[in-house]
Design a protein around this motif. Structure first.
Motif, PDB file in Angstrom:
ATOM      1  N   GLY A  88      39.314  47.467  42.355  1.00  0.00           N
ATOM      2  CA  GLY A  88      38.834  46.659  41.298  1.00  0.00           C
ATOM      3  C   GLY A  88      40.364  46.129  40.566  1.00  0.00           C
ATOM      4  N   GLN A  89      41.135  47.267  40.601  1.00  0.00           N
ATOM      5  CA  GLN A  89      42.328  47.184  40.029  1.00  0.00           C
ATOM      6  C   GLN A  89      43.313  46.069  40.935  1.00  0.00           C
ATOM      7  N   ARG A  94      40.774  37.558  40.654  1.00  0.00           N
ATOM      8  CA  ARG A  94      40.012  37.112  41.942  1.00  0.00           C
ATOM      9  C   ARG A  94      38.750  37.681  42.251  1.00  0.00           C
ATOM     10  N   PHE A  95      37.785  37.275  41.356  1.00  0.00           N
ATOM     11  CA  PHE A  95      36.590  37.852  41.133  1.00  0.00           C
ATOM     12  C   PHE A  95      35.936  37.750  42.547  1.00  0.00           C
ATOM     13  N   SER A  96      35.889  36.527  43.047  1.00  0.00           N
ATOM     14  CA  SER A  96      35.000  36.310  44.455  1.00  0.00           C
ATOM     15  C   SER A  96      35.348  37.318  45.554  1.00  0.00           C
ATOM     16  N   ILE A 102      33.970  44.636  47.673  1.00  0.00           N
ATOM     17  CA  ILE A 102      32.959  45.786  47.410  1.00  0.00           C
ATOM     18  C   ILE A 102      31.814  45.583  48.255  1.00  0.00           C
ATOM     19  N   SER A 103      31.247  44.551  48.291  1.00  0.00           N
ATOM     20  CA  SER A 103      30.050  44.359  48.771  1.00  0.00           C
ATOM     21  C   SER A 103      29.941  44.856  50.444  1.00  0.00           C
ATOM     22  N   ASN A 104      31.094  44.758  50.958  1.00  0.00           N
ATOM     23  CA  ASN A 104      31.326  44.964  52.580  1.00  0.00           C
ATOM     24  C   ASN A 104      31.753  46.386  52.776  1.00  0.00           C
TER      25      ASN A 104
END
Length: 135
Positions: A88-89, A94-96, A102-104
């Protein structure tokens, strides 16, 4: 009575700790309706004040303890948890890309740098009692 505990990686520099705390506070307030009151509290000078409804404590831990806490907290009923990672840092603005990364990936590979825990005060205290206050 409910409580929020925010636990950050004690090895992060102070500015990064503050950033993680701010991000986790905002994230937690979006998933629970009881942490912050939406009603404005205005003083006699017209200043808007935070509508915090429950205790908030900020604690510190090492990265291994953060991971262990996050994995174990899912087993406790009526406790909400939000995690922030090293990734996240790295994905600032670049949110997408962040969301996809994270999802992967599994939690272990993401490098947890902070965890916010919210729920009944005694349950939160019990889950976080081994951590020290951030000073």
């Amino acid at each position: 009575m409910n409580r929020t505990a925010i636990i950050v990686d004690k090895k992060l520099p102070l500015g990064q700790q503050a950033n993680v705390i701010a991000i986790l506070s905002a994230a937690m307030s979006t998933i629970t309706s009881d942490m912050i009151d939406s009603e404005e509290i205005i003083d006699l000078n017209g200043n808007n004040h935070a509508g915090i409804k429950n205790n908030v404590v900020v604690l510190k831990a090492n990265a291994t303890a953060l991971l262990t806490l996050t994995e174990g907290i899912q087993e406790i009923e009526d406790i909400d948890c939000v995690v922030f990672s090293k990734e996240g840092q790295q994905y600032s603005d670049r949110f997408s890309e962040y969301k996809q990364y994270i999802s992967n990936n599994e939690l272990k590979s993401l490098g947890v740098v902070g965890v916010a825990v919210y729920g009944e005060s005694e349950k939160v205290k019990s889950a976080t009692k081994k951590f020290s206050l951030l000073r």
